[in-house]
Design a protein around this motif. Structure first.
Motif, PDB file in Angstrom:
ATOM      1  N   VAL A 161      23.389  -9.841  62.818  1.00 57.24           N
ATOM      2  CA  VAL A 161      22.955  -9.677  61.427  1.00 57.24           C
ATOM      3  C   VAL A 161      22.242 -10.943  60.949  1.00 57.24           C
ATOM      4  O   VAL A 161      21.206 -10.863  60.271  1.00 57.24           O
ATOM      5  CB  VAL A 161      24.154  -9.316  60.519  1.00 57.24           C
ATOM      6  N   CYS A 162      22.761 -12.120  61.327  1.00 59.64           N
ATOM      7  CA  CYS A 162      22.083 -13.373  60.943  1.00 59.64           C
ATOM      8  C   CYS A 162      20.690 -13.449  61.549  1.00 59.64           C
ATOM      9  O   CYS A 162      19.734 -13.849  60.864  1.00 59.64           O
ATOM     10  CB  CYS A 162      22.917 -14.582  61.385  1.00 59.64           C
ATOM     11  N   VAL A 163      20.547 -13.074  62.817  1.00 55.88           N
ATOM     12  CA  VAL A 163      19.234 -13.088  63.464  1.00 55.88           C
ATOM     13  C   VAL A 163      18.289 -12.105  62.780  1.00 55.88           C
ATOM     14  O   VAL A 163      17.113 -12.412  62.538  1.00 55.88           O
ATOM     15  CB  VAL A 163      19.362 -12.783  64.976  1.00 55.88           C
ATOM     16  N   VAL A 164      18.791 -10.929  62.443  1.00 54.48           N
ATOM     17  CA  VAL A 164      17.951  -9.934  61.760  1.00 54.48           C
ATOM     18  C   VAL A 164      17.475 -10.469  60.409  1.00 54.48           C
ATOM     19  O   VAL A 164      16.293 -10.358  60.067  1.00 54.48           O
ATOM     20  CB  VAL A 164      18.704  -8.597  61.599  1.00 54.48           C
ATOM     21  N   PHE A 165      18.381 -11.076  59.630  1.00 54.60           N
ATOM     22  CA  PHE A 165      17.973 -11.638  58.340  1.00 54.60           C
ATOM     23  C   PHE A 165      16.989 -12.786  58.517  1.00 54.60           C
ATOM     24  O   PHE A 165      16.031 -12.915  57.762  1.00 54.60           O
ATOM     25  CB  PHE A 165      19.184 -12.104  57.531  1.00 54.60           C
ATOM     26  N   LEU A 166      17.218 -13.620  59.509  1.00 53.66           N
ATOM     27  CA  LEU A 166      16.311 -14.730  59.774  1.00 53.66           C
ATOM     28  C   LEU A 166      14.918 -14.218  60.123  1.00 53.66           C
ATOM     29  O   LEU A 166      13.917 -14.681  59.573  1.00 53.66           O
ATOM     30  CB  LEU A 166      16.864 -15.598  60.913  1.00 53.66           C
ATOM     31  N   LEU A 167      14.845 -13.254  61.029  1.00 55.65           N
ATOM     32  CA  LEU A 167      13.549 -12.690  61.423  1.00 55.65           C
ATOM     33  C   LEU A 167      12.857 -11.983  60.262  1.00 55.65           C
ATOM     34  O   LEU A 167      11.644 -12.103  60.095  1.00 55.65           O
ATOM     35  CB  LEU A 167      13.724 -11.725  62.596  1.00 55.65           C
ATOM     36  N   SER A 168      13.630 -11.256  59.466  1.00 54.47           N
ATOM     37  CA  SER A 168      13.002 -10.544  58.348  1.00 54.47           C
ATOM     38  C   SER A 168      12.477 -11.511  57.302  1.00 54.47           C
ATOM     39  O   SER A 168      11.377 -11.326  56.778  1.00 54.47           O
ATOM     40  CB  SER A 168      13.969  -9.531  57.735  1.00 54.47           C
ATOM     41  N   SER A 169      13.224 -12.568  56.983  1.00 49.87           N
ATOM     42  CA  SER A 169      12.737 -13.530  55.985  1.00 49.87           C
ATOM     43  C   SER A 169      11.524 -14.286  56.521  1.00 49.87           C
ATOM     44  O   SER A 169      10.573 -14.532  55.773  1.00 49.87           O
ATOM     45  CB  SER A 169      13.845 -14.494  55.570  1.00 49.87           C
ATOM     46  N   TRP A 170      11.540 -14.651  57.807  1.00 47.49           N
ATOM     47  CA  TRP A 170      10.379 -15.312  58.397  1.00 47.49           C
ATOM     48  C   TRP A 170       9.155 -14.395  58.356  1.00 47.49           C
ATOM     49  O   TRP A 170       8.058 -14.830  58.018  1.00 47.49           O
ATOM     50  CB  TRP A 170      10.700 -15.718  59.834  1.00 47.49           C
TER      51      TRP A 170
ATOM     52  N   SER B 190       7.844 -14.020  54.706  1.00 46.46           N
ATOM     53  CA  SER B 190       7.176 -15.241  54.221  1.00 46.46           C
ATOM     54  C   SER B 190       5.850 -15.463  54.956  1.00 46.46           C
ATOM     55  O   SER B 190       4.873 -15.907  54.347  1.00 46.46           O
ATOM     56  CB  SER B 190       8.088 -16.461  54.370  1.00 46.46           C
ATOM     57  N   ARG B 191       5.786 -15.127  56.232  1.00 48.09           N
ATOM     58  CA  ARG B 191       4.535 -15.244  56.992  1.00 48.09           C
ATOM     59  C   ARG B 191       3.478 -14.296  56.411  1.00 48.09           C
ATOM     60  O   ARG B 191       2.335 -14.689  56.195  1.00 48.09           O
ATOM     61  CB  ARG B 191       4.792 -14.923  58.457  1.00 48.09           C
ATOM     62  N   ASP B 192       3.876 -13.046  56.180  1.00 52.71           N
ATOM     63  CA  ASP B 192       2.940 -12.079  55.586  1.00 52.71           C
ATOM     64  C   ASP B 192       2.479 -12.531  54.206  1.00 52.71           C
ATOM     65  O   ASP B 192       1.307 -12.384  53.855  1.00 52.71           O
ATOM     66  CB  ASP B 192       3.582 -10.695  55.496  1.00 52.71           C
ATOM     67  N   ALA B 193       3.396 -13.069  53.416  1.00 50.97           N
ATOM     68  CA  ALA B 193       3.040 -13.540  52.069  1.00 50.97           C
ATOM     69  C   ALA B 193       2.030 -14.682  52.158  1.00 50.97           C
ATOM     70  O   ALA B 193       1.072 -14.734  51.373  1.00 50.97           O
ATOM     71  CB  ALA B 193       4.286 -13.988  51.319  1.00 50.97           C
ATOM     72  N   ARG B 194       2.239 -15.594  53.118  1.00 54.51           N
ATOM     73  CA  ARG B 194       1.276 -16.697  53.287  1.00 54.51           C
ATOM     74  C   ARG B 194      -0.098 -16.173  53.674  1.00 54.51           C
ATOM     75  O   ARG B 194      -1.109 -16.588  53.113  1.00 54.51           O
ATOM     76  CB  ARG B 194       1.778 -17.663  54.375  1.00 54.51           C
ATOM     77  N   ILE B 195      -0.134 -15.254  54.646  1.00 54.94           N
ATOM     78  CA  ILE B 195      -1.411 -14.751  55.158  1.00 54.94           C
ATOM     79  C   ILE B 195      -2.126 -13.879  54.136  1.00 54.94           C
ATOM     80  O   ILE B 195      -3.332 -14.013  53.918  1.00 54.94           O
ATOM     81  CB  ILE B 195      -1.195 -13.976  56.478  1.00 54.94           C
TER      82      ILE B 195
ATOM     83  N   HIS C 172       2.812  -2.693  52.211  1.00 55.59           N
ATOM     84  CA  HIS C 172       2.850  -1.821  53.384  1.00 55.59           C
ATOM     85  C   HIS C 172       3.469  -2.543  54.585  1.00 55.59           C
ATOM     86  O   HIS C 172       4.339  -1.994  55.269  1.00 55.59           O
ATOM     87  CB  HIS C 172       1.442  -1.321  53.731  1.00 55.59           C
ATOM     88  N   LYS C 173       3.033  -3.780  54.828  1.00 59.17           N
ATOM     89  CA  LYS C 173       3.565  -4.534  55.969  1.00 59.17           C
ATOM     90  C   LYS C 173       5.063  -4.788  55.809  1.00 59.17           C
ATOM     91  O   LYS C 173       5.830  -4.666  56.758  1.00 59.17           O
ATOM     92  CB  LYS C 173       2.819  -5.853  56.140  1.00 59.17           C
ATOM     93  N   VAL C 174       5.477  -5.164  54.605  1.00 58.78           N
ATOM     94  CA  VAL C 174       6.897  -5.416  54.345  1.00 58.78           C
ATOM     95  C   VAL C 174       7.702  -4.141  54.566  1.00 58.78           C
ATOM     96  O   VAL C 174       8.763  -4.161  55.201  1.00 58.78           O
ATOM     97  CB  VAL C 174       7.111  -5.984  52.926  1.00 58.78           C
ATOM     98  N   THR C 175       7.216  -3.019  54.088  1.00 61.41           N
ATOM     99  CA  THR C 175       7.916  -1.739  54.248  1.00 61.41           C
ATOM    100  C   THR C 175       8.053  -1.379  55.718  1.00 61.41           C
ATOM    101  O   THR C 175       9.131  -0.978  56.170  1.00 61.41           O
ATOM    102  CB  THR C 175       7.172  -0.622  53.492  1.00 61.41           C
ATOM    103  N   VAL C 176       6.981  -1.529  56.480  1.00 68.91           N
ATOM    104  CA  VAL C 176       7.027  -1.203  57.912  1.00 68.91           C
ATOM    105  C   VAL C 176       8.039  -2.089  58.627  1.00 68.91           C
ATOM    106  O   VAL C 176       8.837  -1.622  59.449  1.00 68.91           O
ATOM    107  CB  VAL C 176       5.621  -1.347  58.541  1.00 68.91           C
ATOM    108  N   ARG C 177       8.052  -3.387  58.316  1.00 65.73           N
ATOM    109  CA  ARG C 177       8.985  -4.300  58.974  1.00 65.73           C
ATOM    110  C   ARG C 177      10.434  -3.988  58.598  1.00 65.73           C
ATOM    111  O   ARG C 177      11.321  -4.045  59.439  1.00 65.73           O
ATOM    112  CB  ARG C 177       8.623  -5.734  58.614  1.00 65.73           C
ATOM    113  N   ILE C 178      10.672  -3.662  57.342  1.00 68.90           N
ATOM    114  CA  ILE C 178      12.034  -3.331  56.912  1.00 68.90           C
ATOM    115  C   ILE C 178      12.516  -2.067  57.613  1.00 68.90           C
ATOM    116  O   ILE C 178      13.649  -2.001  58.093  1.00 68.90           O
ATOM    117  CB  ILE C 178      12.115  -3.204  55.377  1.00 68.90           C
TER     118      ILE C 178
END
Length: 185
Positions: free
Chosen positions: A141-150, A153-158, A5-11
């Motif tokens: 686009v690079c900033v968007v990809f950087l923020l999305s991957s961060w 990965s943050r959500d996956a850790r938590i 759910h969190k990943v979908t909302v962020r995307i």
């Protein structure tokens, strides 16, 4: 479920952000009030009909056709009469910074000397603006990809990794307790 759910909302939020920002990073060539070919045809007809007033009329029409300093004329020849000629500026520009107009339409295999009327505009400022916007788009686009991957990965850790680490620690404690109890019996 929470992670998905969190990943979908962020995307979705990132896509909406890109849809809102991308139109500002596009550049279109400025459109003239009068088409260049139409202007050349008009100047040709004036030069046929009114040879005496042609230089004055040509300058006023050229000023109208230029409309803005974004596409200045570097060269213009009407019925084999040169109206505008800025050879030094033409030599300083790359071929991609020049826009050619001929009557009839320009053909790359035909030399310009075969045309009675033709003009060259500089589109350098427009090309420069387009290049700057393309670099900004790439950076965005690079900033968007950087923020999305961060973010992912943050959500996956938590949501995934930390609970698994806690469970592993509990299992180790239980295993140690069982080993101690087994040794004591």
């Amino acid at each position: 479920k929470v992670f998905a759910h969190k990943v979908t909302v962020r995307i979705v939020a990132l896509i909406v952000g890109m849809i809102l920002v991308l139109p500002y990073l596009e550049h279109e060539q400025p459109s003239a009030k009068l088409s260049m070919v139409t202007g050349l045809k008009l100047l040709e007809s004036i030069s046929k009909n009114d040879r005496q007033n042609f230089p004055t009329l040509a300058r006023s029409i050229v000023m109208e056709m230029e409309e803005s300093p974004e596409q200045p004329f570097l060269f213009m020849r009407i019925r084999n009469t040169t109206v505008v000629q800025k050879d030094n500026e033409i030599q300083m520009l790359r071929a991609t910074d020049l826009l050619w107009h001929c009557i009839p339409s320009c053909v790359s295999t035909t030399p310009l000397s075969d045309y009675t009327s033709w003009a060259i505009n500089s589109i350098r400022s427009s090309n420069k603006m387009q290049a700057e916007l393309q670099m900004a788009l790439c950076g965005f686009v690079c900033v968007v990809f950087l923020l999305s991957s961060w973010s992912v990965s943050r959500d996956a850790r938590i949501i995934v990794i930390h609970p698994i680490e806690r469970m592993t620690a509990v299992v180790k404690k239980l295993a140690n307790t069982v080993c101690i109890l087994a040794k004591s019996n």
